[in-house]
Design a protein around this motif. Structure first.
Motif, mmCIF file in Angstrom:
data_model
loop_
_atom_site.group_PDB
_atom_site.id
_atom_site.type_symbol
_atom_site.label_atom_id
_atom_site.label_comp_id
_atom_site.label_asym_id
_atom_site.label_seq_id
_atom_site.Cartn_x
_atom_site.Cartn_y
_atom_site.Cartn_z
ATOM 1 N N PHE A 1 3.572 -12.417 -0.549
ATOM 2 C CA PHE A 1 3.307 -12.094 0.854
ATOM 3 C C PHE A 1 3.045 -10.601 0.985
ATOM 4 N N ASN A 2 2.522 -10.207 2.142
ATOM 5 C CA ASN A 2 2.140 -8.813 2.381
ATOM 6 C C ASN A 2 3.319 -7.996 2.911
ATOM 7 N N ILE A 3 3.329 -6.709 2.559
ATOM 8 C CA ILE A 3 4.283 -5.753 3.108
ATOM 9 C C ILE A 3 3.493 -4.591 3.690
ATOM 10 N N ASP A 4 3.703 -4.298 4.971
ATOM 11 C CA ASP A 4 3.042 -3.167 5.616
ATOM 12 C C ASP A 4 4.082 -2.281 6.279
ATOM 13 N N ILE A 5 3.883 -0.969 6.185
ATOM 14 C CA ILE A 5 4.748 0.000 6.849
ATOM 15 C C ILE A 5 3.959 0.626 7.987
ATOM 16 N N SER A 6 4.482 0.525 9.193
ATOM 17 C CA SER A 6 3.799 1.074 10.363
ATOM 18 C C SER A 6 4.774 1.923 11.176
ATOM 19 N N GLY A 7 4.218 2.825 11.957
ATOM 20 C CA GLY A 7 5.054 3.696 12.775
ATOM 21 C C GLY A 7 4.876 5.152 12.387
ATOM 22 N N ASP A 8 5.984 5.906 12.368
ATOM 23 C CA ASP A 8 5.931 7.348 12.105
ATOM 24 C C ASP A 8 5.918 7.635 10.608
ATOM 25 N N ALA A 9 4.930 7.093 9.936
ATOM 26 C CA ALA A 9 4.819 7.271 8.482
ATOM 27 C C ALA A 9 3.756 8.313 8.171
ATOM 28 N N SER A 10 4.034 9.183 7.217
ATOM 29 C CA SER A 10 3.121 10.280 6.900
ATOM 30 C C SER A 10 1.910 9.814 6.110
ATOM 31 N N LEU A 11 2.071 8.794 5.279
ATOM 32 C CA LEU A 11 1.003 8.310 4.412
ATOM 33 C C LEU A 11 0.926 6.796 4.486
ATOM 34 N N ASP A 12 -0.250 6.244 4.193
ATOM 35 C CA ASP A 12 -0.376 4.795 4.103
ATOM 36 C C ASP A 12 0.446 4.279 2.932
ATOM 37 N N CYS A 13 1.199 3.216 3.181
ATOM 38 C CA CYS A 13 1.986 2.608 2.108
ATOM 39 C C CYS A 13 2.109 1.123 2.423
ATOM 40 N N TYR A 14 1.647 0.279 1.499
ATOM 41 C CA TYR A 14 1.660 -1.160 1.729
ATOM 42 C C TYR A 14 1.529 -1.902 0.406
ATOM 43 N N TYR A 15 1.791 -3.193 0.474
ATOM 44 C CA TYR A 15 1.445 -4.116 -0.606
ATOM 45 C C TYR A 15 0.716 -5.290 0.026
ATOM 46 N N HIS A 16 -0.471 -5.624 -0.483
ATOM 47 C CA HIS A 16 -1.239 -6.750 0.022
ATOM 48 C C HIS A 16 -1.528 -7.721 -1.118
ATOM 49 N N VAL A 17 -1.301 -8.985 -0.870
ATOM 50 C CA VAL A 17 -1.567 -10.015 -1.875
ATOM 51 C C VAL A 17 -3.039 -9.949 -2.280
ATOM 52 N N GLY A 18 -3.291 -9.923 -3.563
ATOM 53 C CA GLY A 18 -4.655 -9.873 -4.073
ATOM 54 C C GLY A 18 -5.228 -8.481 -4.172
ATOM 55 N N GLU A 19 -4.623 -7.521 -3.489
ATOM 56 C CA GLU A 19 -5.100 -6.129 -3.503
ATOM 57 C C GLU A 19 -4.129 -5.210 -4.229
ATOM 58 N N GLY A 20 -2.853 -5.422 -4.049
ATOM 59 C CA GLY A 20 -1.854 -4.583 -4.686
ATOM 60 C C GLY A 20 -1.307 -3.536 -3.736
#
Length: 435
Positions: free
Chosen positions: A392-411
């Motif tokens: 499954f996907n993990i996304d961090i949103s809000g007051d974050a300085s940099l993009d940081c996530y994990y997406h199925v099939g993308e990494g």
């Protein structure tokens, strides 16, 4: 000869930002037979992706699969982890633009000299099946139903002062904020470290036995879980003489539970730094499991992320929470796949998917606040021991300085080694799980 299997995973810093990984993370397991001291080994600075893991059986390196096979057959049992090593790097600038620089994880340890926590420096007892460390498996009869563990503030008596020296050691203190983990078979406790030779003047503890069954009042330290968003406030100033962390209440010679940091807090749980929330938008549940640190350091502190739920992720000030030999420490979580409840996944060996949950969960989350008030939050693959892939996907949103996530099939964002973002003091983010 006693065989030692040591999983040595080094905490690290990521490029010019930070990997909010915690203490140097590595579990130990050992064979249920004689005792043998590990020889001293020098470790030099190396540059590696993610973490480095070494399994040592006696004086030979073995594969993670071979180590797991020994665990599954009952030849080895978990006895905790290695000592912490973490240095908070400088904070990145907080801007509206994102950067995706490749990162390098850095390992630096001067030397290690470790013997099993069950070994005394003055004598070498032969462990029995009742005094060996934390078991790696738990029978299915221990937890036949899934339990949703209390969210922030949900435990009874979370703000109540603990009655120091009054409760019997056979009584789990659920009326004072602690959350019972009955599925571990330890009477609700998250970890047991018996220290029969300990006295209050000891600066270091040379003999530690890790309990495997419900305690009957043995002297030692009884660790416990707190609700999501909270961390335990009790651990002794004395620690293991070879670097083992020890945590929890103390069961004294009278069979009564004592506070171990009563001069700092009369409560069992303290609220972590607020601002990080896990939200599960999936139709399936999953679980996120924190290491019990300081303590046996097994990944048993649960967040049961049921569909539609929101849970606080505990965060601590790295320099002022638990400090190991002057070094700041952080918190580490294991993220299991879809459908894995806390009772099944928040343990060393997970019967649900032995190569894909528990210690072998596919993804880790690391978090800690630096001295300038910046929280570093990272998600990264558990590549030290696992080849499993999160579904499954993990996304961090809000007051974050940099993009940081994990997406199925993308990494992961940034690189295959994971990503790290910063949260300014007083800021907040949501970690969203989605299909």
């Amino acid at each position: 000869m006693k065989a030692i299997v040591m999983n040595l995973a080094i905490a690290a810093s990521l490029g010019s930002v930070a990997v909010a990984q915690p203490h140097r993370h590595g579990h130990h397991v050992h064979q249920k037979r004689d005792n043998l001291h590990l020889e001293q080994r020098d470790v030099v600075t190396t540059y590696v992706p993610a973490t480095v893991t070494q399994y040592v059986l006696g004086d030979q390196q073995v594969s993670p699969e071979e180590a797991q096979a020994g665990l599954d057959k009952g030849l080895y049992v978990v006895i905790g982890e290695t000592t912490p090593s973490f240095t908070t790097p400088p904070a990145p600038a907080f801007t509206s633009t994102s950067s995706k620089e490749d990162g390098v994880f850095i390992e630096k340890v001067a030397s290690t000299s470790s013997s099993p926590p069950t070994t005394s420096s003055s004598s070498t007892p032969t462990p029995s099946t009742t005094s060996t460390p934390v078991p790696t498996t738990t029978s299915t009869s221990e937890a036949t139903q899934s339990t949703s563990y209390p969210s922030s503030g949900g435990a009874t008596g979370i703000d109540a002062d603990f009655p120091d020296g009054e409760l019997d050691c056979t009584t789990f203190p659920s009326d004072y904020g602690a959350v019972a983990l009955d599925y571990l078979g330890l009477g609700g406790w998250s970890g047991l470290q018996y220290t029969p030779n300990y006295n209050l003047l000891d600066l270091a503890i040379s003999f530690i036995e890790t309990g495997v069954d419900k305690p009957t009042g043995q002297k030692g330290f009884y660790s416990y879980a707190c609700p999501a968003g909270y961390v335990k406030s009790q651990w002794p100033s004395s620690q293991g003489n070879t670097g083992q962390s020890i945590g929890g209440l103390y069961c004294n010679s009278k069979g009564k539970l004592e506070l171990t940091r009563g001069d700092v807090s009369k409560k069992l749980c303290e609220k972590g730094i607020q601002g990080i929330t896990i939200k599960n938008k999936m139709s399936s549940r999953t679980s996120v499991c924190r290491t019990d640190y300081p303590g046996t350091e097994n990944m048993v502190i649960p967040i049961d992320a049921t569909p539609g739920s929101s849970s606080d992720l505990a965060n601590v000030a790295s320099n002022s929470y638990y400090v190991w030999q002057g070094k700041a420490t952080t918190l580490q979580y294991y993220v299991n796949k879809k459908g894995v409840s806390a009772e099944k996944g928040c343990r060393w060996v997970c019967d649900e998917d032995p190569k894909g949950c528990g210690n072998w969960a596919p993804v880790n989350i690391g978090v800690g606040e630096s001295s300038d008030g910046t929280t570093y939050l990272s998600i990264f693959p558990n590549s030290a021991v696992s080849t499993a892939t999160l579904d499954f996907n993990i996304d961090i949103s809000g007051d974050a300085s940099l993009d940081c996530y994990y997406h199925v099939g993308e990494g992961f964002a940034v690189s295959s080694d994971g990503c790290t973002t910063g949260i300014p003091s007083g800021g907040s983010v949501t970690i969203t799980f989605s299909d």
